[in-house]
Enzyme design. Structure first.
Site, PDB file in Angstrom:
ATOM      1  N   LYS A 189       0.855  -1.198   0.000  1.00  0.00           N
ATOM      2  CA  LYS A 189       0.000   0.000   0.000  1.00  0.00           C
ATOM      3  C   LYS A 189       0.884   1.239   0.000  1.00  0.00           C
ATOM      4  CE  LYS A 189      -1.847   3.116   2.670  1.00  0.00           C
ATOM      5  NZ  LYS A 189      -2.051   4.233   1.752  1.00  0.00           N
ATOM      6  N   GLU A 265       9.532   1.291  10.707  1.00  0.00           N
ATOM      7  CA  GLU A 265      10.618   2.254  10.531  1.00  0.00           C
ATOM      8  C   GLU A 265       9.964   3.619  10.642  1.00  0.00           C
ATOM      9  OE1 GLU A 265      12.578   4.940   9.543  1.00  0.00           O
ATOM     10  OE2 GLU A 265      12.503   4.300   7.451  1.00  0.00           O
ATOM     11  N   CYS A 299      13.487  10.609   7.218  1.00  0.00           N
ATOM     12  CA  CYS A 299      13.358  10.253   8.635  1.00  0.00           C
ATOM     13  C   CYS A 299      14.672  10.376   9.385  1.00  0.00           C
ATOM     14  CB  CYS A 299      12.796   8.835   8.756  1.00  0.00           C
ATOM     15  SG  CYS A 299      13.647   7.663   7.683  1.00  0.00           S
ATOM     16  N   GLU A 398       9.406  15.798  15.269  1.00  0.00           N
ATOM     17  CA  GLU A 398       9.811  15.644  13.875  1.00  0.00           C
ATOM     18  C   GLU A 398       9.035  16.643  13.020  1.00  0.00           C
ATOM     19  OE1 GLU A 398       8.776  11.980  11.622  1.00  0.00           O
ATOM     20  OE2 GLU A 398      10.926  11.887  11.246  1.00  0.00           O
TER      21      GLU A 398
HETATM   22  P1  NDP Z   1       1.887   8.590   7.762  1.00  0.00           P
HETATM   23  O1  NDP Z   1       2.666   7.883   8.782  1.00  0.00           O
HETATM   24  O2  NDP Z   1       0.492   8.968   8.064  1.00  0.00           O
HETATM   25  O3  NDP Z   1       1.833   7.765   6.379  1.00  0.00           O
HETATM   26  C1  NDP Z   1       2.651   6.668   6.045  1.00  0.00           C
HETATM   27  C2  NDP Z   1       1.818   5.566   5.413  1.00  0.00           C
HETATM   28  O4  NDP Z   1       0.879   5.063   6.367  1.00  0.00           O
HETATM   29  C3  NDP Z   1       0.966   6.017   4.235  1.00  0.00           C
HETATM   30  O5  NDP Z   1       0.893   4.968   3.290  1.00  0.00           O
HETATM   31  C4  NDP Z   1      -0.389   6.244   4.868  1.00  0.00           C
HETATM   32  O6  NDP Z   1      -1.472   6.173   3.963  1.00  0.00           O
HETATM   33  C5  NDP Z   1      -0.444   5.103   5.853  1.00  0.00           C
HETATM   34  N1  NDP Z   1      -1.388   5.292   6.949  1.00  0.00           N
HETATM   35  C6  NDP Z   1      -1.864   6.445   7.456  1.00  0.00           C
HETATM   36  N2  NDP Z   1      -2.712   6.197   8.474  1.00  0.00           N
HETATM   37  C7  NDP Z   1      -2.772   4.848   8.617  1.00  0.00           C
HETATM   38  C8  NDP Z   1      -3.468   3.984   9.495  1.00  0.00           C
HETATM   39  N3  NDP Z   1      -4.269   4.449  10.437  1.00  0.00           N
HETATM   40  N4  NDP Z   1      -3.302   2.651   9.365  1.00  0.00           N
HETATM   41  C9  NDP Z   1      -2.470   2.155   8.421  1.00  0.00           C
HETATM   42  N5  NDP Z   1      -1.790   2.933   7.547  1.00  0.00           N
HETATM   43  C10 NDP Z   1      -1.921   4.266   7.646  1.00  0.00           C
HETATM   44  O7  NDP Z   1       2.681   9.863   7.327  1.00  0.00           O
HETATM   45  P2  NDP Z   1       2.054  11.258   6.854  1.00  0.00           P
HETATM   46  O8  NDP Z   1       1.954  11.240   5.415  1.00  0.00           O
HETATM   47  O9  NDP Z   1       0.802  11.602   7.566  1.00  0.00           O
HETATM   48  O10 NDP Z   1       3.161  12.246   7.369  1.00  0.00           O
HETATM   49  C11 NDP Z   1       3.090  12.709   8.713  1.00  0.00           C
HETATM   50  C12 NDP Z   1       4.436  12.720   9.332  1.00  0.00           C
HETATM   51  O11 NDP Z   1       4.960  11.404   9.309  1.00  0.00           O
HETATM   52  C13 NDP Z   1       5.465  13.544   8.614  1.00  0.00           C
HETATM   53  O12 NDP Z   1       5.372  14.899   8.938  1.00  0.00           O
HETATM   54  C14 NDP Z   1       6.719  12.916   9.130  1.00  0.00           C
HETATM   55  O13 NDP Z   1       7.001  13.457  10.382  1.00  0.00           O
HETATM   56  C15 NDP Z   1       6.367  11.456   9.288  1.00  0.00           C
HETATM   57  N6  NDP Z   1       6.849  10.624   8.167  1.00  0.00           N
HETATM   58  C16 NDP Z   1       7.888   9.793   8.412  1.00  0.00           C
HETATM   59  C17 NDP Z   1       8.407   9.030   7.390  1.00  0.00           C
HETATM   60  C18 NDP Z   1       9.544   8.108   7.604  1.00  0.00           C
HETATM   61  O14 NDP Z   1      10.227   7.767   6.644  1.00  0.00           O
HETATM   62  N7  NDP Z   1       9.794   7.632   8.818  1.00  0.00           N
HETATM   63  C19 NDP Z   1       7.876   9.113   6.026  1.00  0.00           C
HETATM   64  C20 NDP Z   1       6.716   9.968   5.892  1.00  0.00           C
HETATM   65  C21 NDP Z   1       6.251  10.706   6.947  1.00  0.00           C
HETATM   66  P3  NDP Z   1      -2.085   7.531   3.343  1.00  0.00           P
HETATM   67  O15 NDP Z   1      -1.008   8.153   2.590  1.00  0.00           O
HETATM   68  O16 NDP Z   1      -3.184   7.007   2.510  1.00  0.00           O
HETATM   69  O17 NDP Z   1      -2.550   8.341   4.513  1.00  0.00           O
END
Ligand code: NDP
Length: 509
Positions: A189, A265, A299, A398
């Protein structure tokens, strides 16, 4: 916000059980180019039912065993054939260009590093997977009975893989390659902001005809429905997730219902430490790369720069001068060192944190706003706060944008304490000419990766993953591959005689 529809809007489908299909109900959502806010594609808005169909297909394929039943070596060889095809089509299909338009990864980065490196990781993980010992003999035992024992390494089963928007193509390769070579069936996904290159990758894998139907599935759509179904569904054996710590906690909770295996991660707030003997000609550029690469949306970014008081003024002056030379512009412009943030929402988050930093009393010494000269696009200037203390929110939370916090320290012990004073523990950097000293500082910091005189350089053989709330488990290298396997202990009695089984006498006369 209104969005223009360009002439070349692509339309994608879900891939479930070896077939391309629309989402149940037929809904789609637009994918927006963050450089100019144009719609570049329509992506199917998968539903819980679609996720269930994909999970069912993965389960059936796993149980049929056409893929899981092959040896690691056979799968490794097939994966290498698939990789060869991926490298043949990557350029003609312009995956770097699509990634750049979809995720705002600059073309310089996508072309030179991101797409080629992701493909190289795919290859290397396929090769390393073939080297996993399928059967591992254990030492001969004679207590409690003479027996030969060995470990049989098997796939976890059905793996749900939820990936983020910052490096979508790389994340898709990091998830699919190790899961597939070890014999699992997968449901991928992608993040809703950036689904395109993962869809392109699965399309190319499908074209190879090398994978039995149901082994690879991709369902785009909201995390709240598709993602949660994957995390909770009893037919999923393992969830691998990259994203925010907040969603990681939620996934852990949902996975606990059926005690799924998880690898997470998550977020970071990594400390990048300039020791007093650092070579500043190297460390200034390195610290800017640590903080502003891919607009700070990484990250493991070095977002807290710890500077010894003796060098503070020179460091800040040089950081500002050099950061002013970074060109912010459209991701597809080869002049751009920094492109846009991924979305309007992420831009709003970054702006909010800049205000928080000002209110907390940190000194804004560079940036802090959108650059002039753009009518459209989610651009933000490289931003530096000086005079930050580690208890400020901008030092603890973050931000995921181009915002660097400079924190001054007086001695190395204090720097280590500040580095460790975080809920996160993903990565960090040390700049010093005294390598033994740098290594001893690296060992004192509770974090998953430390770079000495470098930053951001992950590779295919070294494990990557966080301490503390930065995650669970590892990706990449042999450790990352083994996360997709489960060890079965098999005990073979060496004697056929009843008289050699004295333990049985504890029950039977
Ligand atoms: P999320 O953690 O929300 O998104 C990452 C993935 O998880 C996406 O595919 C998202 O889907 C999915 N997701 C979201 N909610 C759920 C849920 N309840 N159950 C299962 N899967 C879910 O990141 P965001 O895009 O909201 O970004 C927010 C913050 O996350 C950023 O500001 C940053 O701080 C952090 N981040 C960290 C990353 C890393 O590499 N560690 C990468 C990206 C973000 P969908 O896109 O459809 O919501």
């Amino acid at each position: 916000m209104a969005t223009a529809v360009s002439e070349s809007v692509r339309t994608y489908q879900l891939y479930i059980d070896g077939e391309w299909r629309d989402a149940t109900g037929g809904d789609t959502f637009p994918s927006i180019n963050p450089s100019n806010e144009e719609v570049i594609a329509n992506v199917p808005k998968g539903t819980r039912e679609d996720a269930q169909a994909a999970i069912g297909a993965a389960r059936r394929s796993f149980e049929r065993g056409e893929w899981a039943g092959k040896s690691l070596r056979q799968r490794s060889e097939i994966m290498l054939k698939a990789w060869k095809y991926l490298t043949e089509v990557a350029i003609e299909r312009d995956w770097a260009g699509i990634e750049s338009a979809d995720a705002g990864v600059t073309l310089r980065l996508a072309n030179l590093a991101h797409v080629p490196t992701a493909l190289e990781h795919f290859r290397s993980l396929a090769v390393q997977g073939g080297e996993i010992k399928e059967y591992e003999p254990l030492p001969w035992v004679d207590m409690p009975a003479v027996a030969w024992n060995f470990v049989n390494r098997e796939p976890q089963g059905v793996c749900g893989q939820i990936i983020p928007w910052n490096f979508p193509f790389m994340m898709a390769c990091w998830k699919l390659a190790p899961a597939l070579v070890t014999g699992n069936s997968v449901i991928l996904k992608p993040a809703s902001n950036t689904s395109l290159t993962a869809l392109e990758l699965v399309k190319a894998l499908d074209e190879t005809g090398l994978f039995p139907k149901g082994v690879i599935n991709i369902v785009t759509g909201p995390g709240a429905s598709v993602g949660e179904e994957i995390a909770a569904n009893p037919d999923v054996d393992k969830v691998a997730f990259t994203g925010s710590t907040e969603v990681g906690r939620r996934i852990m909770q949902l996975a606990s219902g059926t005690v799924k295996k998880v690898t997470l991660e998550l977020g970071g707030k990594s400390a990048n430490i300039l020791l007093p003997d650092a070579d500043l000609d190297l460390a200034i550029d390195g610290s800017l790369l640590a903080a502003f690469w891919h607009q700070g949306q990484i990250c493991e970014s070095g977002t807290r720069l710890l500077v010894h008081e003796s060098m503070h003024d020179e460091v800040v002056e040089r950081l500002i001068a050099r950061a002013k030379e970074i060109v912010v512009g459209p991701a597809d412009d080869l002049e751009s060192g920094m492109g846009p943030l991924v979305s309007e929402a992420q831009l709003a988050t970054v702006k909010r944190y800049v205000e928080i930093g000002k209110q907390e009393g940190a000194r804004l010494v560079l940036g802090g706003k959108q650059p002039e000269g753009f009518d459209k696009g989610y651009y933000f200037e490289p931003t530096i706060f000086d005079g930050v203390t580690n208890d400020m929110r901008i030092a603890q939370e973050e931000i995921f944008g181009p915002v660097l916090s400079v924190i001054t320290y007086t001695n190395t012990g204090e720097a280590i304490k500040i580095a460790n004073d975080s809920i996160y523990g993903l990565a960090g950097g040390i700049w010093s000419q005294d390598i033994p000293e740098a290594i001893s500082v690296a060992k004192a910091i509770r974090t998953g990766t430390m770079w000495i005189n470098d930053y951001h350089l992950l590779n295919d053989v070294s494990p990557f993953g966080g301490y503390k709330q930065s995650g669970v488990g590892k990706e990449l290298g042999m450790q990352g591959l083994l996360e997709y396997t489960i060890s079965k202990h098999i005990h073979v009695a060496a004697s056929t005689k009843r008289s050699d089984r004295f333990i049985w006498d504890t029950l039977l006369p």
